[in-house]
Design a protein around this motif. Structure first.
Motif, mmCIF file in Angstrom:
data_model
loop_
_atom_site.group_PDB
_atom_site.id
_atom_site.type_symbol
_atom_site.label_atom_id
_atom_site.label_comp_id
_atom_site.label_asym_id
_atom_site.label_seq_id
_atom_site.Cartn_x
_atom_site.Cartn_y
_atom_site.Cartn_z
ATOM 1 N N TYR A 138 -18.540 -4.606 36.844
ATOM 2 C CA TYR A 138 -17.362 -3.986 37.437
ATOM 3 C C TYR A 138 -16.116 -4.159 36.581
ATOM 4 C CZ TYR A 138 -20.325 -4.207 41.601
ATOM 5 O OH TYR A 138 -21.354 -4.084 42.487
ATOM 6 N N LYS A 139 -16.101 -5.184 35.754
ATOM 7 C CA LYS A 139 -14.875 -5.527 35.038
ATOM 8 C C LYS A 139 -14.425 -4.410 34.103
ATOM 9 C CE LYS A 139 -15.265 -10.595 35.032
ATOM 10 N NZ LYS A 139 -16.505 -10.768 35.798
ATOM 11 N N LEU A 140 -13.120 -4.148 34.122
ATOM 12 C CA LEU A 140 -12.512 -3.185 33.211
ATOM 13 C C LEU A 140 -11.778 -3.898 32.084
ATOM 14 C CD1 LEU A 140 -11.016 -0.779 35.906
ATOM 15 C CD2 LEU A 140 -13.020 -0.345 34.481
ATOM 16 N N GLY A 141 -11.360 -5.132 32.319
ATOM 17 C CA GLY A 141 -10.597 -5.889 31.332
ATOM 18 C C GLY A 141 -11.313 -7.154 30.898
ATOM 19 N N ALA A 142 -10.796 -7.750 29.822
ATOM 20 C CA ALA A 142 -11.375 -8.987 29.286
ATOM 21 C C ALA A 142 -10.650 -10.219 29.812
ATOM 22 C CB ALA A 142 -11.316 -8.961 27.761
ATOM 23 N N SER A 143 -9.602 -10.035 30.575
ATOM 24 C CA SER A 143 -8.854 -11.135 31.183
ATOM 25 C C SER A 143 -8.338 -10.649 32.530
ATOM 26 C CB SER A 143 -7.672 -11.543 30.291
ATOM 27 O OG SER A 143 -6.705 -10.506 30.249
ATOM 28 N N LEU A 144 -7.898 -11.583 33.374
ATOM 29 C CA LEU A 144 -7.360 -11.177 34.672
ATOM 30 C C LEU A 144 -6.112 -10.324 34.492
ATOM 31 C CD1 LEU A 144 -7.502 -11.204 37.696
ATOM 32 C CD2 LEU A 144 -6.351 -13.440 37.710
ATOM 33 N N LYS A 145 -5.310 -10.633 33.486
ATOM 34 C CA LYS A 145 -4.134 -9.790 33.194
ATOM 35 C C LYS A 145 -4.565 -8.349 32.944
ATOM 36 C CE LYS A 145 -0.514 -12.637 31.031
ATOM 37 N NZ LYS A 145 0.225 -12.831 29.763
ATOM 38 N N GLU A 146 -5.577 -8.194 32.111
ATOM 39 C CA GLU A 146 -6.045 -6.846 31.792
ATOM 40 C C GLU A 146 -6.641 -6.161 33.019
ATOM 41 O OE1 GLU A 146 -8.617 -6.614 28.445
ATOM 42 O OE2 GLU A 146 -7.136 -7.402 27.028
ATOM 43 N N GLY B 177 -5.869 7.039 33.860
ATOM 44 C CA GLY B 177 -5.595 5.624 34.079
ATOM 45 C C GLY B 177 -6.226 4.750 33.010
ATOM 46 N N LEU B 178 -7.471 5.066 32.637
ATOM 47 C CA LEU B 178 -8.157 4.290 31.608
ATOM 48 C C LEU B 178 -7.534 4.502 30.237
ATOM 49 C CD1 LEU B 178 -11.877 4.746 32.729
ATOM 50 C CD2 LEU B 178 -10.482 2.669 32.878
ATOM 51 N N ALA B 179 -7.061 5.730 29.980
ATOM 52 C CA ALA B 179 -6.397 6.008 28.702
ATOM 53 C C ALA B 179 -5.087 5.231 28.603
ATOM 54 C CB ALA B 179 -6.132 7.510 28.562
ATOM 55 N N ALA B 180 -4.340 5.161 29.708
ATOM 56 C CA ALA B 180 -3.096 4.403 29.724
ATOM 57 C C ALA B 180 -3.371 2.915 29.528
ATOM 58 C CB ALA B 180 -2.359 4.629 31.055
ATOM 59 N N PHE B 181 -4.426 2.428 30.153
ATOM 60 C CA PHE B 181 -4.811 1.022 30.010
ATOM 61 C C PHE B 181 -5.187 0.710 28.560
ATOM 62 C CE2 PHE B 181 -8.526 -1.962 30.123
ATOM 63 C CZ PHE B 181 -7.786 -3.116 30.263
ATOM 64 N N ALA B 182 -6.005 1.563 27.948
ATOM 65 C CA ALA B 182 -6.404 1.356 26.550
ATOM 66 C C ALA B 182 -5.180 1.397 25.634
ATOM 67 C CB ALA B 182 -7.425 2.410 26.134
ATOM 68 N N HIS B 183 -4.253 2.302 25.923
ATOM 69 C CA HIS B 183 -3.025 2.441 25.132
ATOM 70 C C HIS B 183 -2.202 1.148 25.181
ATOM 71 C CE1 HIS B 183 0.524 4.250 23.371
ATOM 72 N NE2 HIS B 183 1.227 4.097 24.485
ATOM 73 N N LEU B 184 -2.041 0.591 26.373
ATOM 74 C CA LEU B 184 -1.265 -0.646 26.516
ATOM 75 C C LEU B 184 -1.997 -1.839 25.900
ATOM 76 C CD1 LEU B 184 0.449 -0.539 30.029
ATOM 77 C CD2 LEU B 184 1.233 0.338 27.832
ATOM 78 N N CYS B 185 -3.312 -1.827 25.970
ATOM 79 C CA CYS B 185 -4.083 -2.902 25.322
ATOM 80 C C CYS B 185 -3.834 -2.904 23.817
ATOM 81 C CB CYS B 185 -5.576 -2.727 25.600
ATOM 82 S SG CYS B 185 -6.122 -3.299 27.215
#
Length: 256
Positions: free
Chosen positions: A58-66, A83-91
């Motif tokens: 289920y996890k989308l990130g590598a940390s709880l922050k992510e 939403g995923l594109a925005a998340f990848a961009h901020l990462c």
């Protein structure tokens, strides 16, 4: 008894399910395992998916922050791919590293066009989400979140501005594989309306905890993990809008 069969990598798996007319909950029949979207259908689908050797992640990130960032940037009004594109961009820009970006910096990053499937797309609600994300990341730095259960983490996340029950439950389910919370949205509500396991008149906005308990009761009745049932039910209901709207119309139920 109903007999379910699934073939995986040349292996045959069989399981028996209760009769269609027997009740999984008071007043709620199991239905046929092949009849979308009956309770028996969902029980069969979860069991069939369990035979896959690759477990659900289920996890989308590598940390709880992510994880918090990924879930905050998705949700209501935001298509999943955006939403995923925005998340990848901020990462890529380091938004989830130790130092928390300012709200203004997050706004600038979220205001930049995103590349989504080769198209330039603007992220909606950039100002609002920048404010919520800054508050969430700041709280994660300033305080230690409880990780002893999904509900404990969910309740802690609810103290963050802009984080409601659905988003908080989504984060808790993803990060902890939690089975004591449910991610309830319009797709799950429609499944409940069609199968009859939600009480009429309840809404996510006003009765989230009551609906959650009814969903968890269904999961116990079907003897399946709520996290798996939630994820599979959401995906299939979301993927078949024409069929779902047709069934709702036949049953005289509202689509929204």
């Amino acid at each position: 008894m109903q007999k379910g069969v699934v073939y995986v990598d040349s292996q045959v798996y069989r399981r028996e399910f209760p009769e269609a007319t027997s009740e999984v909950l008071p007043g709620v029949a199991w239905g046929l395992i092949e009849a979308f979207p009956s309770p028996a259908y969902w029980a069969y689908q979860v069991w069939a998916n369990d035979q896959d050797p690759d477990p659900i992640n289920y996890k989308l990130g590598a940390s709880l922050k992510e994880e918090v960032g990924a879930c905050l940037l998705g949700g209501h009004g935001i298509p999943a791919n955006v939403g995923l594109a925005a998340f990848a961009h901020l990462c890529e820009l380091g938004a989830f590293k130790e130092e928390v970006p300012t709200e203004q910096q997050l706004l600038e990053w979220l205001s930049a066009p995103l590349n989504v499937s080769g198209k330039q797309v603007r992220y909606r609600f950039a100002k609002q989400k920048a404010r919520y994300l800054h508050a969430a990341l700041s709280q994660l730095v300033d305080a230690e979140p409880p990780l002893c259960s999904g509900r404990a983490l969910r309740d802690w996340l609810l103290t963050i501005p802009g984080v409601g029950y659905k988003t908080a439950s989504w984060i808790a389910r993803n990060w902890l594989d939690a089975d004591d919370v449910a991610i309830l949205d319009i797709h799950i509500l429609r499944a409940g309306a069609l199968a009859g396991f939600f009480s009429p008149g309840l809404t996510v906005q006003r009765h989230y905890l009551e609906l959650e308990e009814e969903f968890l009761m269904l999961s116990r009745g079907l003897d399946v993990q709520p996290s798996k049932l939630d994820a599979l039910m959401w995906y299939q209901m979301m993927s078949a809008p024409t069929i779902v709207h047709g069934l709702l119309s036949q049953a005289g139920l509202k689509a929204a």
